[in-house]
Design an enzyme around this catalytic site. Structure first.
Site, PDB file in Angstrom:
ATOM      1  N   GLU A   1      78.588  31.543  30.616  1.00 28.29           N
ATOM      2  CA  GLU A   1      78.491  31.545  29.151  1.00 28.29           C
ATOM      3  C   GLU A   1      79.777  31.034  28.515  1.00 28.29           C
ATOM      4  OE1 GLU A   1      75.146  35.009  28.418  1.00 28.29           O
ATOM      5  OE2 GLU A   1      77.244  35.605  28.369  1.00 28.29           O
TER       6      GLU A   1
ATOM      7  N   GLU B   1      54.303  26.898  25.003  1.00 32.90           N
ATOM      8  CA  GLU B   1      52.882  26.680  25.341  1.00 32.90           C
ATOM      9  C   GLU B   1      52.725  26.324  26.819  1.00 32.90           C
ATOM     10  OE1 GLU B   1      50.812  23.125  23.751  1.00 32.90           O
ATOM     11  OE2 GLU B   1      52.773  22.462  23.036  1.00 32.90           O
TER      12      GLU B   1
ATOM     13  N   CYS C   1      78.453  41.315  24.068  1.00 32.65           N
ATOM     14  CA  CYS C   1      77.265  40.594  23.595  1.00 32.65           C
ATOM     15  C   CYS C   1      77.409  39.969  22.207  1.00 32.65           C
ATOM     16  CB  CYS C   1      76.052  41.527  23.532  1.00 32.65           C
ATOM     17  SG  CYS C   1      76.057  42.921  24.647  1.00 32.65           S
TER      18      CYS C   1
ATOM     19  N   TYR D   1      77.166  35.392  35.000  1.00 34.87           N
ATOM     20  CA  TYR D   1      76.695  35.040  33.667  1.00 34.87           C
ATOM     21  C   TYR D   1      77.829  34.946  32.655  1.00 34.87           C
ATOM     22  CZ  TYR D   1      76.636  39.729  31.425  1.00 34.87           C
ATOM     23  OH  TYR D   1      76.971  40.925  30.848  1.00 34.87           O
TER      24      TYR D   1
ATOM     25  N   CYS E   1      79.747  45.951  23.991  1.00 32.12           N
ATOM     26  CA  CYS E   1      78.742  45.063  23.405  1.00 32.12           C
ATOM     27  C   CYS E   1      79.162  44.587  22.023  1.00 32.12           C
ATOM     28  CB  CYS E   1      77.399  45.796  23.343  1.00 32.12           C
ATOM     29  SG  CYS E   1      76.150  44.897  22.432  1.00 32.12           S
TER      30      CYS E   1
ATOM     31  N   LYS F   1      80.292  37.365  21.645  1.00 29.96           N
ATOM     32  CA  LYS F   1      79.964  36.245  22.524  1.00 29.96           C
ATOM     33  C   LYS F   1      78.837  35.406  21.942  1.00 29.96           C
ATOM     34  CE  LYS F   1      76.751  36.639  25.346  1.00 29.96           C
ATOM     35  NZ  LYS F   1      75.969  37.341  26.388  1.00 29.96           N
TER      36      LYS F   1
ATOM     37  N   HIS G   1      50.621  24.870  19.757  1.00 29.12           N
ATOM     38  CA  HIS G   1      51.075  23.489  19.897  1.00 29.12           C
ATOM     39  C   HIS G   1      51.674  22.968  18.603  1.00 29.12           C
ATOM     40  CE1 HIS G   1      51.131  19.499  21.617  1.00 29.12           C
ATOM     41  NE2 HIS G   1      50.605  19.055  20.493  1.00 29.12           N
TER      42      HIS G   1
HETATM   43  C1  LIG Z   1      81.576  39.230  27.744  1.00 26.84           C
HETATM   44  C2  LIG Z   1      80.370  40.137  27.885  1.00 26.84           C
HETATM   45  C3  LIG Z   1      79.154  39.711  27.434  1.00 26.84           C
HETATM   46  C4  LIG Z   1      78.045  40.534  27.541  1.00 26.84           C
HETATM   47  N1  LIG Z   1      76.841  40.064  27.086  1.00 26.84           N
HETATM   48  C5  LIG Z   1      75.756  40.847  27.153  1.00 26.84           C
HETATM   49  C6  LIG Z   1      74.511  40.393  26.634  1.00 26.84           C
HETATM   50  O1  LIG Z   1      74.390  39.270  26.133  1.00 26.84           O
HETATM   51  N2  LIG Z   1      73.446  41.233  26.694  1.00 26.84           N
HETATM   52  C7  LIG Z   1      73.553  42.490  27.249  1.00 26.84           C
HETATM   53  O2  LIG Z   1      72.563  43.222  27.258  1.00 26.84           O
HETATM   54  N3  LIG Z   1      74.716  42.923  27.776  1.00 26.84           N
HETATM   55  C8  LIG Z   1      75.816  42.141  27.728  1.00 26.84           C
HETATM   56  N4  LIG Z   1      77.010  42.597  28.217  1.00 26.84           N
HETATM   57  C9  LIG Z   1      77.045  43.923  28.890  1.00 26.84           C
HETATM   58  C10 LIG Z   1      77.105  45.049  27.858  1.00 26.84           C
HETATM   59  O3  LIG Z   1      78.168  44.825  26.966  1.00 26.84           O
HETATM   60  C11 LIG Z   1      77.289  46.371  28.585  1.00 26.84           C
HETATM   61  O4  LIG Z   1      76.276  46.507  29.551  1.00 26.84           O
HETATM   62  C12 LIG Z   1      77.200  47.553  27.627  1.00 26.84           C
HETATM   63  O5  LIG Z   1      78.167  47.454  26.616  1.00 26.84           O
HETATM   64  C13 LIG Z   1      77.378  48.856  28.399  1.00 26.84           C
HETATM   65  O6  LIG Z   1      77.368  49.939  27.509  1.00 26.84           O
HETATM   66  P1  LIG Z   1      78.071  51.304  27.915  1.00 26.84           P
HETATM   67  O7  LIG Z   1      77.689  52.285  26.855  1.00 26.84           O
HETATM   68  O8  LIG Z   1      77.796  51.630  29.302  1.00 26.84           O
HETATM   69  O9  LIG Z   1      79.633  51.003  27.860  1.00 26.84           O
HETATM   70  P2  LIG Z   1      80.546  50.325  26.776  1.00 26.84           P
HETATM   71  O10 LIG Z   1      79.776  49.678  25.693  1.00 26.84           O
HETATM   72  O11 LIG Z   1      81.519  49.515  27.515  1.00 26.84           O
HETATM   73  O12 LIG Z   1      81.294  51.549  26.107  1.00 26.84           O
HETATM   74  C14 LIG Z   1      82.192  52.341  26.823  1.00 26.84           C
HETATM   75  C15 LIG Z   1      83.245  52.833  25.848  1.00 26.84           C
HETATM   76  O13 LIG Z   1      83.976  53.893  26.467  1.00 26.84           O
HETATM   77  C16 LIG Z   1      85.337  53.802  26.084  1.00 26.84           C
HETATM   78  N5  LIG Z   1      86.114  54.545  27.053  1.00 26.84           N
HETATM   79  C17 LIG Z   1      86.309  54.267  28.373  1.00 26.84           C
HETATM   80  N6  LIG Z   1      87.004  55.255  28.968  1.00 26.84           N
HETATM   81  C18 LIG Z   1      87.273  56.174  28.013  1.00 26.84           C
HETATM   82  C19 LIG Z   1      87.945  57.431  28.007  1.00 26.84           C
HETATM   83  N7  LIG Z   1      88.465  57.932  29.114  1.00 26.84           N
HETATM   84  N8  LIG Z   1      88.039  58.107  26.843  1.00 26.84           N
HETATM   85  C20 LIG Z   1      87.506  57.603  25.699  1.00 26.84           C
HETATM   86  N9  LIG Z   1      86.843  56.446  25.649  1.00 26.84           N
HETATM   87  C21 LIG Z   1      86.715  55.745  26.798  1.00 26.84           C
HETATM   88  C22 LIG Z   1      85.590  52.304  26.078  1.00 26.84           C
HETATM   89  O14 LIG Z   1      86.703  51.974  25.277  1.00 26.84           O
HETATM   90  C23 LIG Z   1      84.277  51.777  25.499  1.00 26.84           C
HETATM   91  O15 LIG Z   1      84.340  51.629  24.093  1.00 26.84           O
HETATM   92  C24 LIG Z   1      78.158  41.812  28.109  1.00 26.84           C
HETATM   93  C25 LIG Z   1      79.395  42.261  28.570  1.00 26.84           C
HETATM   94  C26 LIG Z   1      80.494  41.430  28.458  1.00 26.84           C
HETATM   95  C27 LIG Z   1      81.823  41.906  28.953  1.00 26.84           C
END
Ligand SMILES: Cc1cc2nc3c(=O)[nH]c(=O)nc-3n(C[C@H](O)[C@H](O)[C@H](O)COP(=O)(O)OP(=O)(O)OC[C@H]3O[C@@H](n4cnc5c(N)ncnc54)[C@H](O)[C@@H]3O)c2cc1C
Length: 464
Positions: free
Chosen positions: A183, A442, A48, A179, A43, A51, A437
C-alpha cells in the site's frame, strides 16, 4: 456493591477497546479505559484511516492524467505534500475527538497513561501510586511494527513515521511486500516518488491467491515500481543526504528514505501479563479461547494483541462478542470465515474466502473461473490496466468458496459479495443473478467457462 473499583478495566483505546468499553458502560457497568498514546488506536491514528486518505490523495495524479482523454484540459499541475498531510492530520484529530466524546458520553472513565496488569483483578497506571481494581480486565493493546535486526536499523522508518513526514522523499526503499508495504509503495509511487520494494520471498502478498499476487506484481511494475523478489537486506547506512541499502545477494542501492514493512508484533512487552498468570504465545500474543478469555478467568483480550485476524472490523467484533459473553450472559464465539479483505494498492485488491491453494488442499475437487479484461474507462483513457476476477468453487457442492479481484473498486465489491458467500451462494445462483451493465462487477455473474490448468508436460516430452 462490588468490591472492585470498576466492573471492567480496558487497557488500550483502539478499535477493540473503545467498542468494548462503550458497550459495557451503556449496559450500566462501571468502566475505565487507559490509553498511552491517542484515543482511537492504530486504525484511526496511524493505520486504516490516514492510510486510506493518503491512498485517495495518491490516485488523483493518474486520474487527472486519464481525464485529458475525456476532454479535460489543465495547465500547471503540481502536488503539494504539506497540504495533503496537514488535511490528513486534521481528519485524524477530528476522529480522535469523536472517539473521546463517545467514551465520555457513555460514562467511561479515561486515563491517558500507560497501564500494566498486576494480578487477575488489578491494573497499575504509570502516573498513579495505588493500583486500580476491576472485576474484569480487557487487554486491547494492539500491535506495533517490528524492525529487521540488521546493522543500521536505526535509520529505518515504519508506517508510523510515514504519517509524520514533513517532506516527501524523491526516492524510497520499502523492505517487505505484505499489505502495508504494497500500500505504501503505491501511495509513494502515485505521488511521484521513485519506489523500490525488496522482499525475501518469491512473490508479493504471501497469503493471497496466487493469481492476485502475480497480477498485482506485474501491474505495479508496469506503473514503474521496482519490485525485487528473493532479495535480502544486509545493512543500511547513512550516505550523505541518502541511505545506502546493501543487499546480501551483493550490490546496493541508494534512496532518500528506507521504510521497513516487515510485520507487526503484539503489544504485550512489560505489561505484567505472564506474572499475572496469562499465557502468551510464541510471538508474544495473548492466548485466548473462542470467547477471547485468557488463561486467567478475569482477564480477556481482543484485537491484534491476540494475533488472530489483525483487522479493525475483527477487533471491533471481538470486543462486542466479549461484552455479550461476559456482561449479557450470551456466550458468543467468534467466527472467522469469509472475512472480506482489501489491499489498497494500485491496482486495488478485494478478496473474500479461500484462495485456490487453500481450497484445493481442503476440498479436493475445485472449479476455477477466471476472467481478465480491460475496464471500459481504459478504452478512452488509454491507461494500461487489466481487471482480474477469479471464482473458487467447490466442485462437489457448487458452493463459491472464494472470490478474488484486482482492479478498480475491488474492495467495495468484496464487501458486498462477502454477504453472498456467508449465505452459502452457489455458482449456479451467481449465474442466475442478473448482471448490472455496464459495470466491472457484472463479470462475477457472467463467468461461464471453467478454467482448465494447462496440460502437464509428460515424461518423454519434458526430457526433450
Ligand atoms: C498502516 C496500517 C494500515 C492498516 N490498514 C488497515 C485496513 O485498511 N483495514 C483494516 O481492517 N485494518 C487495517 N490495519 C490494522 C488495524 O489498524 C488493526 O487491526 C486494529 O487497529 C487493531 O485494533 P486493536 O483494538 O487490536 O488495537 P489498536 O487499534 O492498535 O489499539 C491499541 C491501543 O492500545 C494502546 N496501548 C498499548 N499498550 C498500552 C498500555 N500498556 N497502556 C495503555 N495503552 C496502551 C495503543 O497506544 C493503542 O492506541 C492497518 C494497520 C496499519 C498499521
Amino acid at each position: 456493591m462490588s468490591a472492585y473499583d470498576y466492573d471492567l478495566f480496558v487497557i488500550g483505546a483502539g478499535s477493540g477497546g473503545v467498542r468494548a468499553a462503550r458497550l459495557a458502560a451503556e449496559l450500566g457497568k462501571r468502566v475505565a479505559i487507559a490509553e498511552e498514546y491517542r484515543i482511537g488506536g492504530t486504525c484511526v491514528i496511524r493505520g486504516c484511516v490516514p492510510k486510506k486518505l493518503l491512498v485517495y490523495g495518491s490516485r488523483y495524479g493518474g486520474e487527472i492524467e486519464d481525464a485529458r482523454k475525456f476532454g479535460w484540459c489543465y495547465d500547471d499541475l503540481r502536488f503539494d505534500w504539506p497540504t495533503l498531510i496537514h488535511n490528513v492530520h486534521r481528519e485524524v484529530d477530528r476522529l480522535n475527538g469523536v472517539y473521546t466524546r463517545t467514551l465520555e458520553n457513555a460514562g467511561v472513565d479515561r486515563f491517558l497513561t500507560r497501564a500494566t496488569v498486576e494480578g487477575p483483578h488489578n491494573v497499575r497506571l504509570a502516573d498513579q501510586d495505588a493500583p486500580i481494581s476491576a472485576e474484569y480486565i480487557l487487554v486491547a493493546t494492539g500491535s506495533s511494527p517490528t524492525m529487521p535486526d540488521i546493522p543500521g536499523k536505526e535509520h529505518l522508518i515504519s508506517s508510523n513515521e510515514c504519517f509524520q513526514l514533513e517532506a516527501l522523499p524523491d526516492s524510497i526503499v520499502i523492505i517487505g511486500a505484505g499489505y502495508i508495504g504494497m500500500e505504501f509503495a503505491s501511495i509513494f509511487a502515485g505521488l511521484g516518488v521513485a519506489v523500490t520494494v525488496l522482499y525475501r520471498g518469491e512473490q508479493v502478498l504471501r497469503d493471497f491467491d496466487i493469481d492476485l499476487r502475480d497480477g498485482v506484481a506485474e501491474a505495479m511494475r508496469d506503473r514503474g515500481v521496482d519490485l525485487r523478489m528473493n532479495t535480502n537486506v544486509a545493512s543500511v547506512e547513512k550516505d550523505g543526504e541518502c541511505y545506502r541499502v546493501a543487499l546480501k545477494e551483493g550490490g546496493s542501492l541508494s534512496a532518500a528514505l528506507v521504510m521497513a514493512a516487515t510485520g507487526r508484533a503484539p503489544n504485550t512487552g512489560g505489561l505484567g501479563l505472564e506474572e499475572a498468570g496469562v499465557s502468551l504465545g510464541r510471538n508474544g500474543h495473548v492466548v485466548v479461547d473462542a470467547y477471547s478469555k485468557s488463561s486467567v478467568d478475569s482477564i480477556y483480550a481482543v484485537g491484534d494483541v491476540t494475533d488472530r485476524v489483525n483487522l479493525t472490523p475483527v477487533a471491533i467484533r471481538e470486543g462486542t462478542a466479549f461484552i455479550e459473553t461476559v456482561f449479557e450472559g450470551v456466550p458468543k464465539a467468534m467466527d472467522y470465515t469469509f472475512i472480506p479483505t482489501a489491499v489498497f494498492c494500485e491496482p486495488e485488491i478485494g478478496t473474500v474466502g479461500m484462495t485456490e491453494g487453500q481450497a484445493r488442499a481442503e476440498h479436493g475437487v475445485v472449479d476455477i473461473y477466471k476472467s481478465s479484461f480491460r475496464p471500459m474507462r481504459a478504452t478512452i483513457s488509454g491507461r494500461n490496466e487489466t481487471v482480474l476476477m477469479k471464482l473458487v468453487v467447490d466442485g462437489e457442492t457448487d458452493k463459491v468458496l472464494g472470490v478474488h479481484m484486482l482492479g478498480p473498486d475491488s474492495a467495495e465489491i468484496a464487501q458486498v459479495v462477502a454477504v453472498a458467500l456467508r449465505l452459502g451462494v452457489t455458482k449456479a445462483q451467481l449465474d442466475s443473478t442478473m448482471a448490472l451493465h455496464p459495470s466491472i462487477a457484472e463479470e462475477l455473474v457472467t463467468m461461464r467457462q471453467k478454467w482448465e490448468p494447462p496440460e502437464p508436460i509428460k515424461g518423454s516430452d519434458a526430457a526433450a
